[in-house]
Design a protein around this motif. Structure first.
Motif, PDB file in Angstrom:
ATOM      1  N   LEU A  72       0.793  -1.235   0.000  1.00 38.96           N
ATOM      2  CA  LEU A  72       0.000   0.000   0.000  1.00 38.96           C
ATOM      3  C   LEU A  72       0.827   1.288   0.000  1.00 38.96           C
ATOM      4  N   ILE A  73       2.128   1.194   0.288  1.00 36.33           N
ATOM      5  CA  ILE A  73       2.965   2.403   0.353  1.00 36.33           C
ATOM      6  C   ILE A  73       2.891   3.261  -0.914  1.00 36.33           C
ATOM      7  N   PRO A  74       3.037   2.684  -2.117  1.00 36.00           N
ATOM      8  CA  PRO A  74       2.939   3.519  -3.333  1.00 36.00           C
ATOM      9  C   PRO A  74       1.581   4.209  -3.466  1.00 36.00           C
ATOM     10  N   TYR A  75       0.515   3.536  -3.038  1.00 39.72           N
ATOM     11  CA  TYR A  75      -0.827   4.110  -3.121  1.00 39.72           C
ATOM     12  C   TYR A  75      -0.966   5.291  -2.154  1.00 39.72           C
ATOM     13  N   GLU A  76      -0.399   5.129  -0.960  1.00 42.42           N
ATOM     14  CA  GLU A  76      -0.444   6.215   0.023  1.00 42.42           C
ATOM     15  C   GLU A  76       0.325   7.430  -0.495  1.00 42.42           C
ATOM     16  N   ASN A  77       1.495   7.196  -1.082  1.00 47.95           N
ATOM     17  CA  ASN A  77       2.292   8.296  -1.634  1.00 47.95           C
ATOM     18  C   ASN A  77       1.576   8.972  -2.803  1.00 47.95           C
ATOM     19  N   ALA A  78       0.920   8.160  -3.637  1.00 48.04           N
ATOM     20  CA  ALA A  78       0.197   8.704  -4.796  1.00 48.04           C
ATOM     21  C   ALA A  78      -0.945   9.611  -4.351  1.00 48.04           C
ATOM     22  N   VAL A  79      -1.679   9.188  -3.329  1.00 53.68           N
ATOM     23  CA  VAL A  79      -2.786   9.996  -2.819  1.00 53.68           C
ATOM     24  C   VAL A  79      -2.278  11.348  -2.329  1.00 53.68           C
ATOM     25  N   GLU A  80      -1.177  11.342  -1.578  1.00 55.85           N
ATOM     26  CA  GLU A  80      -0.634  12.596  -1.064  1.00 55.85           C
ATOM     27  C   GLU A  80      -0.154  13.499  -2.198  1.00 55.85           C
TER      28      GLU A  80
ATOM     29  N   ILE B 289     -10.329   7.077 -14.186  1.00 54.11           N
ATOM     30  CA  ILE B 289      -9.325   6.103 -13.774  1.00 54.11           C
ATOM     31  C   ILE B 289      -8.024   6.454 -14.474  1.00 54.11           C
ATOM     32  N   ILE B 290      -6.950   6.545 -13.687  1.00 54.36           N
ATOM     33  CA  ILE B 290      -5.669   6.930 -14.262  1.00 54.36           C
ATOM     34  C   ILE B 290      -4.566   5.927 -13.909  1.00 54.36           C
ATOM     35  N   ASN B 291      -3.551   5.890 -14.750  1.00 60.21           N
ATOM     36  CA  ASN B 291      -2.290   5.267 -14.393  1.00 60.21           C
ATOM     37  C   ASN B 291      -1.409   6.381 -13.870  1.00 60.21           C
ATOM     38  N   TYR B 292      -0.866   6.195 -12.663  1.00 61.19           N
ATOM     39  CA  TYR B 292      -0.072   7.257 -12.055  1.00 61.19           C
ATOM     40  C   TYR B 292       1.314   6.734 -11.691  1.00 61.19           C
ATOM     41  N   PRO B 293       2.378   7.353 -12.242  1.00 58.64           N
ATOM     42  CA  PRO B 293       3.743   6.916 -11.928  1.00 58.64           C
ATOM     43  C   PRO B 293       4.184   7.449 -10.567  1.00 58.64           C
ATOM     44  N   ILE B 294       4.766   6.580  -9.778  1.00 59.67           N
ATOM     45  CA  ILE B 294       5.209   6.971  -8.443  1.00 59.67           C
ATOM     46  C   ILE B 294       6.619   6.447  -8.196  1.00 59.67           C
ATOM     47  N   GLN B 295       7.419   7.253  -7.541  1.00 52.62           N
ATOM     48  CA  GLN B 295       8.777   6.826  -7.198  1.00 52.62           C
ATOM     49  C   GLN B 295       8.764   6.192  -5.813  1.00 52.62           C
ATOM     50  N   THR B 296       9.302   4.995  -5.703  1.00 53.13           N
ATOM     51  CA  THR B 296       9.387   4.319  -4.410  1.00 53.13           C
ATOM     52  C   THR B 296      10.854   4.066  -4.073  1.00 53.13           C
ATOM     53  N   ALA B 297      11.096   3.610  -2.847  1.00 48.85           N
ATOM     54  CA  ALA B 297      12.469   3.306  -2.421  1.00 48.85           C
ATOM     55  C   ALA B 297      13.064   2.175  -3.250  1.00 48.85           C
ATOM     56  N   LEU B 298      12.176   1.366  -3.845  1.00 49.22           N
ATOM     57  CA  LEU B 298      12.630   0.227  -4.652  1.00 49.22           C
ATOM     58  C   LEU B 298      12.596   0.533  -6.147  1.00 49.22           C
ATOM     59  N   GLY B 299      12.353   1.816  -6.487  1.00 48.67           N
ATOM     60  CA  GLY B 299      12.342   2.189  -7.892  1.00 48.67           C
ATOM     61  C   GLY B 299      10.981   2.682  -8.345  1.00 48.67           C
ATOM     62  N   PRO B 300      10.843   3.083  -9.620  1.00 48.35           N
ATOM     63  CA  PRO B 300       9.571   3.606 -10.134  1.00 48.35           C
ATOM     64  C   PRO B 300       8.499   2.525 -10.233  1.00 48.35           C
ATOM     65  N   LYS B 301       7.252   2.964 -10.047  1.00 49.70           N
ATOM     66  CA  LYS B 301       6.120   2.044 -10.121  1.00 49.70           C
ATOM     67  C   LYS B 301       4.918   2.808 -10.666  1.00 49.70           C
ATOM     68  N   VAL B 302       4.111   2.169 -11.483  1.00 50.69           N
ATOM     69  CA  VAL B 302       2.892   2.781 -12.012  1.00 50.69           C
ATOM     70  C   VAL B 302       1.697   2.089 -11.376  1.00 50.69           C
ATOM     71  N   ILE B 303       0.823   2.870 -10.762  1.00 52.43           N
ATOM     72  CA  ILE B 303      -0.348   2.294 -10.102  1.00 52.43           C
ATOM     73  C   ILE B 303      -1.636   2.868 -10.686  1.00 52.43           C
ATOM     74  N   LEU B 304      -2.722   2.169 -10.473  1.00 56.67           N
ATOM     75  CA  LEU B 304      -4.042   2.665 -10.844  1.00 56.67           C
ATOM     76  C   LEU B 304      -4.592   3.529  -9.717  1.00 56.67           C
ATOM     77  N   ALA B 305      -5.276   4.599 -10.069  1.00 56.47           N
ATOM     78  CA  ALA B 305      -5.924   5.459  -9.073  1.00 56.47           C
ATOM     79  C   ALA B 305      -7.227   5.985  -9.663  1.00 56.47           C
ATOM     80  N   GLU B 306      -8.159   6.304  -8.793  1.00 55.44           N
ATOM     81  CA  GLU B 306      -9.453   6.832  -9.237  1.00 55.44           C
ATOM     82  C   GLU B 306      -9.623   8.267  -8.739  1.00 55.44           C
TER      83      GLU B 306
END
Length: 267
Positions: free
Chosen positions: A10-18, A125-142
C-alpha cells in the motif's frame, strides 16, 4: 498476503494519494492567488482499507496477484466543486495533464448517465507513476469529481449500504432516490444563479483581503511609532468598515499604502 506484505503493497498508493492531493490543491491556490475563480472547492483522498480491498477482490473474483491490475480504486482522490459546470472544467484540467504526469485509462460520467440509485459523480481512472524506495512504479488510481450536494448524498447512501450490507430496504431505497433527485435539483438551481453567486464570493474575497491589508499596514505604522497617523487611519477604517462598499475600503487601503511608501522613501 500477511500484514507486513499489505503495508509494503500500500505504500505507493499512500504516496500517490498525497501527491495528487497536493497537485489539485495547488491548482486551487494558484487560481485564487491571481484572483481567478477556482472550480475546485476542496480535495480529499484516501487509500482503501485492506478489508475493503479483500472484499472487493472477492466480489469481482480477482486473485491476490491480480489486485494491483484489476482493482482500480485502491488509491482514491475526491475533488469537490460548487457547480455541476465546474466538474467538467476540472475534467478538462485532468485531460490536459494526460500523457504528462498521469495517463487516463478511461472515464465514467455518472452525471449525464447517473446510476439507478440516483448516484451522480464523474470518475476518471488513471495510471499514475510513483517513485518508491525500490524504484519507479505505475499504479491505478481513481479521481472522483462531484458537487457538494452530490457528495452529501453519496456519503449518506454509502453509510446505509454499509449498515444494510448492500441490501437497502425498498422503502428506504425509494426515499434515497427522491433525495438524490432533490440534491440534483438543488445543483441545477445553483447553476442558474452561479454568476451572481460567484460575483458575491469574489466581492467577499476582495473585501477580506483589503481589510487584512489595511490592518496589517496600520499595525506596521504603529510599530514604526507613527501614533498620530495610526489614530487617523484607524478612525477612517472604523467608519468605512461599517459600509459594505468595497470601493471605500480600497481607497483607504491605497491611501495607507501610499503613505507608507512616502515615509519609506524619506527614511
Amino acid at each position: 498476503m500477511h500484514t507486513t506484505e499489505w503495508r509494503k503493497f500500500l505504500i505507493p498508493y499512500e504516496n500517490a494519494v498525497e501527491e495528487l492531493k497536493v497537485k489539485f490543491k495547488s491548482i486551487r491556490t494558484e487560481l485564487r492567488t491571481i484572483g481567478e475563480y477556482s472550480p475546485i472547492e476542496f480535495v480529499t483522498g484516501r487509500v482503501k482499507r485492506v478489508s475493503s480491498i479483500i472484499e472487493k477482490a472477492k466480489k469481482l473474483e480477482v486473485e491476490n496477484e491480480d489486485i494491483a491490475e484489476k482493482i482500480e480504486d485502491i488509491a482514491g482522490i475526491r475533488i469537490m466543486c460548487q457547480f455541476v459546470e465546474d466538474i467538467y472544467t476540472v475534467v478538462d484540467y485532468i485531460r490536459e495533464r494526460d500523457g504528462s504526469d498521469l495517463d487516463i485509462v478511461y472515464e465514467k460520467d455518472y452525471i449525464t448517465n447517473y446510476k439507478e440509485s440516483g448516484y451522480r459523480s464523474y470518475h476518471i481512472i488513471i495510471n499514475y507513476p510513483i517513485q518508491t524506495a525500490l524504484g519507479p512504479k505505475v499504479i491505478l488510481a481513481e479521481i472522483q469529481i462531484r458537487t457538494l450536494a452530490m457528495n452529501f448524498w453519496a456519503t449518506i447512501e454509502h453509510s446505509l449500504k454499509y449498515k444494510y450490507k448492500q441490501n437497502i430496504p425498498i422503502h428506504i431505497e425509494g426515499r434515497i432516490k427522491k433525495a438524490a433527485d432533490a440534491a440534483f435539483k438543488l445543483d441545477q438551481e445553483m447553476s442558474g444563479i452561479r454568476h451572481e453567486i460567484r460575483q458575491a464570493q469574489k466581492m467577499f474575497e476582495v473585501r477580506s483581503k483589503t481589510i487584512s491589508n489595511i490592518l496589517r499596514n496600520i499595525h506596521a505604522l504603529q510599530k514604526a511609532g507613527r501614533t498620530k497617523e495610526v489614530i487617523e487611519f484607524q478612525a477612517q477604517f472604523n467608519k468605512v468598515w461599517e459600509n459594505t462598499e468595497v470601493v471605500d475600503l480600497k481607497k483607504l487601503d491605497k491611501e495607507i499604502s501610499n503613505f507608507i511608501d512616502e515615509i519609506d522613501g524619506i527614511n
